[in-house]
Write a protein that holds these residues in place. Sequence first.
Motif, PDB file in Angstrom:
ATOM      1  N   THR A 128       7.623 -10.457  40.050  1.00  0.00           N
ATOM      2  CA  THR A 128       8.657  -9.452  40.289  1.00  0.00           C
ATOM      3  C   THR A 128       9.575  -9.296  39.085  1.00  0.00           C
ATOM      4  O   THR A 128      10.027  -8.196  38.780  1.00  0.00           O
ATOM      5  N   LEU A 129       9.842 -10.385  38.368  1.00  0.00           N
ATOM      6  CA  LEU A 129      10.684 -10.338  37.185  1.00  0.00           C
ATOM      7  C   LEU A 129      10.137  -9.380  36.139  1.00  0.00           C
ATOM      8  O   LEU A 129      10.885  -8.664  35.468  1.00  0.00           O
ATOM      9  N   ASN A 130       8.821  -9.347  36.004  1.00  0.00           N
ATOM     10  CA  ASN A 130       8.178  -8.542  34.975  1.00  0.00           C
ATOM     11  C   ASN A 130       7.619  -7.226  35.501  1.00  0.00           C
ATOM     12  O   ASN A 130       6.842  -6.567  34.798  1.00  0.00           O
ATOM     13  N   ALA A 131       8.003  -6.854  36.710  1.00  0.00           N
ATOM     14  CA  ALA A 131       7.487  -5.614  37.317  1.00  0.00           C
ATOM     15  C   ALA A 131       5.966  -5.571  37.213  1.00  0.00           C
ATOM     16  O   ALA A 131       5.369  -4.571  36.801  1.00  0.00           O
ATOM     17  N   ASP A 132       5.347  -6.675  37.593  1.00  0.00           N
ATOM     18  CA  ASP A 132       3.902  -6.831  37.430  1.00  0.00           C
ATOM     19  C   ASP A 132       3.172  -6.208  38.618  1.00  0.00           C
ATOM     20  O   ASP A 132       3.258  -6.701  39.740  1.00  0.00           O
ATOM     21  N   PRO A 133       2.423  -5.129  38.409  1.00  0.00           N
ATOM     22  CA  PRO A 133       1.749  -4.479  39.535  1.00  0.00           C
ATOM     23  C   PRO A 133       0.635  -5.311  40.160  1.00  0.00           C
ATOM     24  O   PRO A 133       0.188  -5.018  41.270  1.00  0.00           O
TER      25      PRO A 133
END
Length: 536
Positions: A304-309
């Motif tokens: 979530t920190l890295n907006a990882d899809p």
Amino acid sequence: MKIFSRALMAVALTAAVTGCKTFLDINTNPNQPTSVTPDAILATALATTAANYTGSNPSTGVSYNSYASFAADYWAKSGTVSGFSEERTYNYSSTYYQGLWSGTYGNLNNYNLIQQSGTANGYPNHAAIARIMKVYNFLLLVDEYGDIPYTNALQAAGNTAPSYDKASDIYKDFIVQLKGAVADINAAAAVTGARTVGSEDIVFQGNMTKWKQFANSLLLRILLRESQTTDATINASVATEMMALQSAADGFIKTDVVVQPGYAANSNQQNPFYDRYGFSVGLTAPTTEYSFVMPTGYVIRQDTLNADPRISQLYNTGKSPGYGATTYVGANAGEGTSPTFIPTNDIVGSRFLQGGTFLLGPNAPTVLMLLSEHLLSKAEAETRNLMAGGQAAAKTDYLNGIEASFLSTYRDAVTAPGTIAGATTATPGVVQYNTYIAANTTNPLVNYELAATNGSLGKQSVILYQKYLAENTVASTEAWNDYRRAAQPKIEISLQAGSNPFPKRLFYPQTEVNTNLSNIPTGTTQFTKIFWDVVD
């Protein structure tokens, strides 16, 4: 069980190869080496390795990735089950995951039989495959136990209490064996009447060039594992072998290396991980263990920190106090009151997504080595000047490694992910990869250019961070090994560990204590380091 007098043969062949009614059988009488030919048991051995690595061997009920998923802070205990005390406290015992030892040595007996019979009876390529896979399996044992029986192992009744070899010496021989296997494959092309490898090869379908590439990538794994020791002799050997490996004629793997014996949605034929942690045959109900484990809060936060899809392909969403809507919810390692999976409860944690990366389906192949692991390992070797190419080559392999992870994450249940070179925006995962890179241009955890040469966000650290994300659950064993080797990334210790630090290894199993006590090295605990573990 005496591991040198009895082999465990988990038969996992397609019906076309064996005609067997059952998909996984146990053969307890393998002591007639002349009664079987290498082509008849190669698929058996390869499928057993897959079960040992992920899911579970039907005779032992354990796997390396299940152990490592807890140790590497990917998994935590859910609130729907008690137990998992070893995982929460790090108080290991000699019975904890002891089946890894017997299951792996049983599998090694099969490969040893293939190698001996293949060499003697005109199956040189089968023998070479077995030689490579013996290294793969012995490496698993050394990295979890340290010194093990090696030189005098696999002699059946000829030596039921073998001596132990030093782990560092075994590593030296790994290099010899892998280079020798590649040479054997090259030499086999000139052998008149040599049997070819066919459908019994459930990894590369008889493509011996790909086996040589796999051997080279496995050698890179080995060299990188021991690359940070303080032993000058080892370091010199690593430097020499790395440079030679970079110019290897056949190169390295181009896709994920997977085992596919013909998994299917039938009893005793499902993918071993899916069968243990997924759904029962016919998708009628989840297995018991499906609700026992859940992601840690640590790994959820990284995504979530890295907006990882990729997270949307890994887990279901759940609820947690303080959230007005569903979100991804993990449990802290060792948490006293973990989130549960009770639908009527407002504390509902995330779990493996049915149809997602981990539970693609009962017919999905099992990964032996991820392309993303290989590329990110190569990037690390380059950024540390163990291989030529410098930062330019490292950055290319780094980005390709992340993209390879996206291709694996978004592939379908049947098709293996394609090569990086052939990927387009129509390839599943490429659009999501591009989105991820574009969303993190100012993030030093993603943007290679922003990672300092040294420090907490140094280039090696960022490479290992992305490798950690790529290996989640599918290759947890390699992430756990990297953490012990390089202390990256900074995963979280269990809340119930007390004064115990992270464990460093497994105890020698009770079965070995009962049968070979005089040869077991003394003074080892779960905190005794493997020889390559020198960074804290």
